[in-house]
Design an enzyme around this catalytic site. Structure first.
Site, PDB file in Angstrom:
ATOM      1  N   ASP A  28     -16.461  56.917  67.985  1.00 20.93           N
ATOM      2  CA  ASP A  28     -16.486  55.449  67.503  1.00 20.93           C
ATOM      3  C   ASP A  28     -15.172  54.773  67.585  1.00 20.93           C
ATOM      4  OD1 ASP A  28     -17.692  53.057  66.067  1.00 20.93           O
ATOM      5  OD2 ASP A  28     -16.638  53.712  64.219  1.00 20.93           O
ATOM      6  N   SER A  29     -15.052  53.304  67.380  1.00 17.44           N
ATOM      7  CA  SER A  29     -13.748  52.906  67.576  1.00 17.44           C
ATOM      8  C   SER A  29     -12.735  53.043  66.484  1.00 17.44           C
ATOM      9  CB  SER A  29     -13.912  51.398  67.600  1.00 17.44           C
ATOM     10  OG  SER A  29     -14.682  50.910  66.417  1.00 17.44           O
ATOM     11  N   TYR A  60     -13.275  46.870  68.820  1.00 20.25           N
ATOM     12  CA  TYR A  60     -13.830  46.340  69.601  1.00 20.25           C
ATOM     13  C   TYR A  60     -14.407  45.158  69.792  1.00 20.25           C
ATOM     14  CZ  TYR A  60     -13.735  51.397  71.589  1.00 20.25           C
ATOM     15  OH  TYR A  60     -13.376  52.493  72.001  1.00 20.25           O
ATOM     16  N   CYS A  92     -21.330  53.994  67.647  1.00 20.71           N
ATOM     17  CA  CYS A  92     -20.885  52.317  67.543  1.00 20.71           C
ATOM     18  C   CYS A  92     -21.568  51.433  68.249  1.00 20.71           C
ATOM     19  CB  CYS A  92     -19.325  52.535  68.444  1.00 20.71           C
ATOM     20  SG  CYS A  92     -18.485  50.787  68.537  1.00 20.71           S
ATOM     21  N   ASN A  93     -22.008  50.753  67.473  1.00 24.92           N
ATOM     22  CA  ASN A  93     -22.869  49.376  68.039  1.00 24.92           C
ATOM     23  C   ASN A  93     -22.511  48.697  69.294  1.00 24.92           C
ATOM     24  OD1 ASN A  93     -25.806  49.170  66.096  1.00 24.92           O
ATOM     25  ND2 ASN A  93     -23.962  49.585  64.990  1.00 24.92           N
ATOM     26  N   CYS A 206     -23.267  47.778  62.591  1.00 19.49           N
ATOM     27  CA  CYS A 206     -21.878  48.194  62.941  1.00 19.49           C
ATOM     28  C   CYS A 206     -21.805  49.495  62.143  1.00 19.49           C
ATOM     29  CB  CYS A 206     -20.742  47.272  62.724  1.00 19.49           C
ATOM     30  SG  CYS A 206     -19.259  48.057  62.605  1.00 19.49           S
ATOM     31  N   THR A 207     -21.649  50.481  62.627  1.00 21.88           N
ATOM     32  CA  THR A 207     -21.556  51.769  61.750  1.00 21.88           C
ATOM     33  C   THR A 207     -20.698  51.603  60.638  1.00 21.88           C
ATOM     34  OG1 THR A 207     -20.365  52.727  63.543  1.00 21.88           O
ATOM     35  CG2 THR A 207     -22.589  52.993  63.377  1.00 21.88           C
TER      36      THR A 207
END
Length: 281
Positions: A28-29, A60, A92-93, A206-207
Site C-alpha cells: 500500500d502507499s 498516491y 490500495c485502490n 481507499c483502504t
C-alpha cells in the site's frame, strides 16, 4: 463486507510448490493496507506476511496515473525479486485501478488487487443513493465508471475525493488525534451534492478509510452503512493459496520506503497487527 476484487490470472495462480516460508506481500502507499492484513490474518493465521508501505511516495491520490503506474510497478518488481513472495496483494485502490495491468505484465507472481465495492453497495442501498469516498485519482478512473454502469446504472452514485482522510488515517495509526473537521468536510461534501441527503450507503474506496469508520459513522449518522473490500480481498488471497503450505520461520515484518525514524511512530500500531519489526526498503 464484500468488495470487488481484481483477481489473479488463473495461469499464474498455481504456486502449490512454493517455499512454505514464502510470504504473502501486502503493498500500500501507507498503512491503509493494514485493514486488509487484519482480514487476511483471520483467514490465514499461519501465513507469513510481509507488509510494504510506500510512505516515501505517499499520497498516491494526488499523483498522475503515469507517476503511480511507474512507481508501483518499479517497487513491486524489486520487492518480488528480493523477497520471492508467493502472492502480491495491492491493498490500495488507487494503485490497483491504475497500475494492476502493468504489474501483471511484468511479474509472474500472482497478483490480487482491489477496486471500489460498488457492486455490494448497490445491493445494500434502500434509497438508491450511494456515496463514494476515495482519493482524487481513484474517483476519476474509468474503471469506476464501468462499475457504476454495470452494477449501479439505475441508482445514483455520488463521488467525492477526500485526500485529507488519508492523512487523518495515518495520524490515527501514529496515535495522534483525528481532525474532526476533516471528517466533517468529507461527509458534508457528499451530503451537499444533489440527492446527497438520501445517501444510506457509503463506499470507502481507499483502504485507509475503514480505519476512520467510527469517526465517519459519527459524521454521517446511524442510518448510513459503510462497505469496503477488505474481507473480499482476504477471501481471494485465501482461495489462491488454499493448497499451499505455510511456515512462519521469522516474525512478520513491515517495510517502509520513507524515513525509518518517522516509520517508528507506527511501531505500536504495527505490533497490534502482528508486525514485529520495521525495515527500510
Amino acid at each position: 463486507m464484500a468488495g470487488e476484487i481484481l483477481e489473479a490470472d488463473t495461469v499464474t495462480a498455481d504456486r502449490g510448490g512454493a517455499d512454505a516460508s514464502a510470504p504473502v506481500l501486502l503493498f500500500d502507499s501507507g498503512v491503509g493496507g493494514l485493514t486488509v492484513l487484519d482480514e487476511v490474518r483471520r483467514l490465514l493465521p499461519e501465513a507469513p506476511i510481509l507488509y510494504a508501505a510506500d510512505t516515501a511516495g505517499l499520497p498516491y491520490g494526488t499523483k498522475t496515473e503515469a507517476q503511480v503506474a511507474a512507481r508501483v510497478a518499479g517497487l513491486l518488481g524489486r520487492m518480488a525479486e528480493r523477497f520471492r513472495p508467493r502472492l502480491i496483494c495491492i491493498a490500495c485502490n488507487t494503485a490497483s485501478t491504475i497500475a494492476l495491468g502493468m504489474v501483471r505484465e511484468v511479474l509472474e507472481t500472482p497478483i490480487v488487487g482491489t477496486v471500489p465495492a460498488i457492486k455490494p453497495a448497490a445491493a445494500m442501498t434502500k434509497t438508491g443513493v450511494i456515496g463514494l469516498l476515495g482519493t482524487q485519482a481513484t474517483i476519476r478512473q474509468g474503471y469506476v465508471d464501468r462499475l457504476e454502469r454495470e452494477f449501479a446504472a439505475d441508482q445514483q452514485l455520488l463521488r467525492h475525493g477526500a485526500p485529507e482522510l488519508v492523512g487523518a488515517a495515518e495520524a490515527k495509526l501514529r496515535g495522534e488525534p483525528v481532525d474532526p473537521a476533516a471528517i466533517s468536510r468529507a461527509a458534508d461534501a457528499l451530503r451537499a451534492m444533489p440527492g446527497g441527503e438520501k445517501i444510506d450507503t457509503v463506499v470507502l474506496a481507499c483502504t485507509h478509510f475503514p480505519l476512520l469508520e467510527p469517526e465517519l459513522s459519527g459524521a454521517f449518522g446511524p442510518e448510513v452503512r459503510f462497505v469496503h473490500g477488505a474481507q473480499g480481498i482476504a477471501r481471494q488471497v485465501a482461495r489462491l493459496t488454499q493448497k499451499q503450505a505455510f511456515s512462519r520461520r521469522a516474525p512478520d515484518r513491515a517495510l517502509f520506503t520513507g524515513d525509518p525514524v518517522a516509520a517508528r511512530a507506527y511501531s505500536t500500531a504495527l505490533t497490534r497487527f502482528g508486525l514485529k519489526t520495521i525495515e527500510r526498503f
